[in-house]
Design a protein around this motif. Structure first.
Motif, PDB file in Angstrom:
ATOM      1  N   ASN A  42      -2.622  -6.453  -1.084  1.00  0.00           N
ATOM      2  CA  ASN A  42      -3.920  -5.779  -1.065  1.00  0.00           C
ATOM      3  C   ASN A  42      -5.056  -6.765  -0.814  1.00  0.00           C
TER       4      ASN A  42
ATOM      5  N   LYS B 122      -6.678   7.429  -0.314  1.00  0.00           N
ATOM      6  CA  LYS B 122      -7.340   6.597  -1.305  1.00  0.00           C
ATOM      7  C   LYS B 122      -7.580   5.194  -0.753  1.00  0.00           C
TER       8      LYS B 122
ATOM      9  N   ILE C 124       3.663   4.105  -1.398  1.00  0.00           N
ATOM     10  CA  ILE C 124       3.970   4.676  -2.703  1.00  0.00           C
ATOM     11  C   ILE C 124       5.347   4.193  -3.142  1.00  0.00           C
TER      12      ILE C 124
ATOM     13  N   GLU D 230       9.645   0.826  -2.636  1.00  0.00           N
ATOM     14  CA  GLU D 230       8.621   1.471  -1.809  1.00  0.00           C
ATOM     15  C   GLU D 230       9.246   2.591  -0.989  1.00  0.00           C
TER      16      GLU D 230
ATOM     17  N   ASP E 142       5.912   6.707  -8.291  1.00  0.00           N
ATOM     18  CA  ASP E 142       4.893   7.671  -7.857  1.00  0.00           C
ATOM     19  C   ASP E 142       5.527   9.029  -7.555  1.00  0.00           C
TER      20      ASP E 142
ATOM     21  N   ASP F  59       0.818  -1.203   0.000  1.00  0.00           N
ATOM     22  CA  ASP F  59       0.000   0.000   0.000  1.00  0.00           C
ATOM     23  C   ASP F  59       0.853   1.256   0.000  1.00  0.00           C
TER      24      ASP F  59
ATOM     25  N   LEU G 284       2.172  13.005  -1.446  1.00  0.00           N
ATOM     26  CA  LEU G 284       1.886  11.767  -2.177  1.00  0.00           C
ATOM     27  C   LEU G 284       1.443  10.659  -1.227  1.00  0.00           C
ATOM     28  N   GLN G 285       2.117  10.557  -0.057  1.00  0.00           N
ATOM     29  CA  GLN G 285       1.753   9.517   0.901  1.00  0.00           C
ATOM     30  C   GLN G 285       0.368   9.751   1.474  1.00  0.00           C
TER      31      GLN G 285
ATOM     32  N   HIS H 223      -2.174   8.929  -1.174  1.00  0.00           N
ATOM     33  CA  HIS H 223      -2.249   7.485  -1.404  1.00  0.00           C
ATOM     34  C   HIS H 223      -2.992   6.784  -0.276  1.00  0.00           C
ATOM     35  N   TYR H 224      -2.634   7.127   0.962  1.00  0.00           N
ATOM     36  CA  TYR H 224      -3.289   6.487   2.101  1.00  0.00           C
ATOM     37  C   TYR H 224      -4.755   6.882   2.208  1.00  0.00           C
TER      38      TYR H 224
END
Length: 560
Positions: free
Chosen positions: A276, A151, A26, A52, A30, A24, A144-145, A148-149
């Protein structure tokens, strides 16, 4: 050294990283999509771009290695003048950093040899435009983190809501399996510990697939994720005709007892389950455990009502049909008027045993009984009772297996059972007395035996006291007086007086049938019977009655 690991933003990001799996996070790819990095120069292969990204750490002291963690983004400025040695780059590799970020003005410090060594270790080098401060670079990573989180949180919230809807909606198209399939693309079947299908997605025919799998196939024996998070399952071997390339079996335990298996199917071969999917499978497991908790609460509540109803019935001096109907309605089981009682308890009952296991054993017993014959399971007076109208042949066939399964599930209890004869419900007290008597007789006289039917006590009923203990002194006297002389004579003279006596009793004292059965003349039979009277002594009152009783007792001793 400046590091963001101490500020609130990074602490929160670290918390999110722990809450979600590493897939999960980035990646370096990214990062390069952010506006701060759009005009940057990047030296990396595809392996490096997939790294990552975790915490950002600025190098402001020469010896930074003690502060670095895996997946760190290392930001370096003026130290590029003298720190870019082979040893330094090798140390970065062993720390498994995500990438190294610097500014374009330091590009001259990165020779072809240095860039090549970074490339060999798959460590990306990103040179951002000089006008960006390090704080802008760090904010870009954090933005970005966060995005992403967020989302992931939104996706998980949507998934949770779908699971909740599937749990309360009885539509097959909104089952847990279908919900999982719609949200992940993976197939899912949920089976109980006996391999009965509980729930499934509709993308494949799980009903047809399950017979190809054995219970031993489902046993977990290996980690199903490449990260050490103690999640174990079993990668099932499938045939070429199997519609799924990979099927994983994951056990679900409720109160340390196996309840279900989650069978996860993928269309492509894989050594590990994708991270995931693991997050969503944990959600499915939680929903299953909540449903199991509710189901257990419902079962236990029903047992309480059944036990209370039976307690009231047992306290009545006369049992009415209305009481029987009430008991059946609470249990949800209909029986005939003629019943047997199976009383099951421990070989040596103790208070702690009953306090800790009453309802759990009642539930286990009810399930085992349900698969064998109709019966109402009750807990009463430190015993589990089964009221059943099943035939004796059904009980004889299934009870031993049921007792063995109980012993396997609760090995410290050592279950024993007594079974009554069949009586009308109005004679319940007599039925209970017989079941208790058979169990008491077994405990007192044959403790290594699992089952005792009351109607198999036979002549022993004449020689037991109120506690169902055999009068062993009387039995010994009878056998010694009437049978021992015959046994000793047969052994010394190689005769068959005991065999002759048994045949004589079996044919109800008929000389003709006995002599025919033994292939001897009637006179020979008369001589043998006379010899029996001579050895024992005919002066005993009711000689032949006592001899017949003694022979039956002798038979039981020999059989035991």
């Amino acid at each position: 050294m400046e590091t963001l690991s101490m500020d609130y933003v990074t602490i929160y990001l670290n918390h999110l990283t722990r809450c979600y799996s590493m897939n999960d996070a980035i990646t370096v790819t990214d990062l390069l999509g952010h506006s701060v990095f759009q005009n940057s120069d990047t030296f990396s292969d595809s392996a490096g771009l997939s790294h990552e990204v975790g915490t950002c750490t600025i190098m402001d002291i020469p010896n930074i290695m003690g502060w670095l963690n895996a997946n760190d983004v290392v930001i370096i400025g003026e130290y590029t003048d003298n720190c870019l040695t082979s040893e330094f780059i090798s140390s970065l590799h062993h720390k498994q950093i995500a990438c190294l970020i610097t500014k374009k003005k330091y590009r001259p410090n990165f020779t072809k040899e240095i860039i090549h060594q970074f490339s060999e270790y798959h460590i990306p080098i990103i040179l951002v435009t000089d006008n960006y401060a390090w704080s802008a670079v760090i904010r870009a990573v954090q933005q970005l983190q966060f995005g992403h989180y967020q989302k992931i949180i939104d996706e998980k919230e949507t998934f949770y809501q779908s699971l909740i809807r599937s749990s309360v909606n009885h539509s097959a198209h909104e089952s847990l399996g279908s919900t999982f399939n719609v949200n992940t693309g993976a197939s899912l079947a949920i089976v109980d510990q006996d391999k009965n299908l509980v729930d499934a997605s509709f993308d494949v025919d799980w009903v047809s697939l399950l017979p190809e799998l054995s219970l031993s196939d489902l046993q977990p024996n290996q980690s199903i994720t490449k990260n050490d998070n103690q999640l174990f399952g079993h990668l099932l071997m499938t045939s070429a005709s199997f519609p799924l390339a990979t099927v994983w079996s994951i056990p679900v335990y409720y109160r340390r007892q196996l309840r279900y298996y989650l069978l996860v199917g993928l269309q492509t071969p894989t050594k590990y389950l994708p991270e995931n999917l693991l997050v969503k499978l944990e959600s499915v497991k939680k929903v299953m455990l909540i449903k199991e908790e509710l189901r257990q609460d419902f079962i236990y509540e029903r047992f309480f009502k059944v036990n209370e109803a039976f307690q009231a019935i047992a306290s009545h001096t006369a049992n009415k049909e209305a009481d029987f109907i009430t008991l059946q309605s609470f249990a949800g089981i209909q029986l005939q008027q003629h019943l047997q009682v199976i009383q099951i308890s421990s070989l040596q009952p103790s208070d702690s045993l009953f306090e800790n296991n009453v309802l759990a054993i009642q539930a286990s017993l009810a399930k085992l009984i349900r698969h064998s014959f109709p019966g109402i399971t009750i807990y009463h007076n430190r015993s589990w009772l089964v009221l059943t109208s099943a035939s004796k042949s059904a009980l004889t066939q299934d009870l031993s297996s049921i007792m063995n399964q109980l012993d396997q599930a609760y090995p410290d209890i050592h279950f024993r059972a007594g079974v009554s004869q069949r009586h009308e419900f109005s004679r319940l007290k007599k039925t209970l007395t017989e079941a208790n008597g058979a169990l008491s007789y077994l405990r007192a006289n044959h403790p290594n035996q699992q089952l005792q039917f009351f109607d198999q006590l036979g002549i022993n009923q004449l020689f037991i006291d109120n506690d169902f203990h055999l009068n062993k002194a009387y039995i010994t006297t009878m056998v010694t007086t009437f049978m021992t002389p015959l046994v000793n004579y047969d052994q010394e003279h190689h005769t068959e007086l005991v065999k002759t006596l048994g045949c004589y009793f079996r044919h109800q004292f008929s000389h003709t049938q006995t002599s025919t059965d033994l292939f001897i003349h009637k006179n020979t039979l008369r001589n043998r019977l006379a010899k029996i009277e001579e050895l024992i002594g005919p002066s005993h009152e009711d000689f032949w009655l006592n001899l017949q009783i003694s022979y039956r007792l002798y038979q039981q001793i020999e059989t035991a």
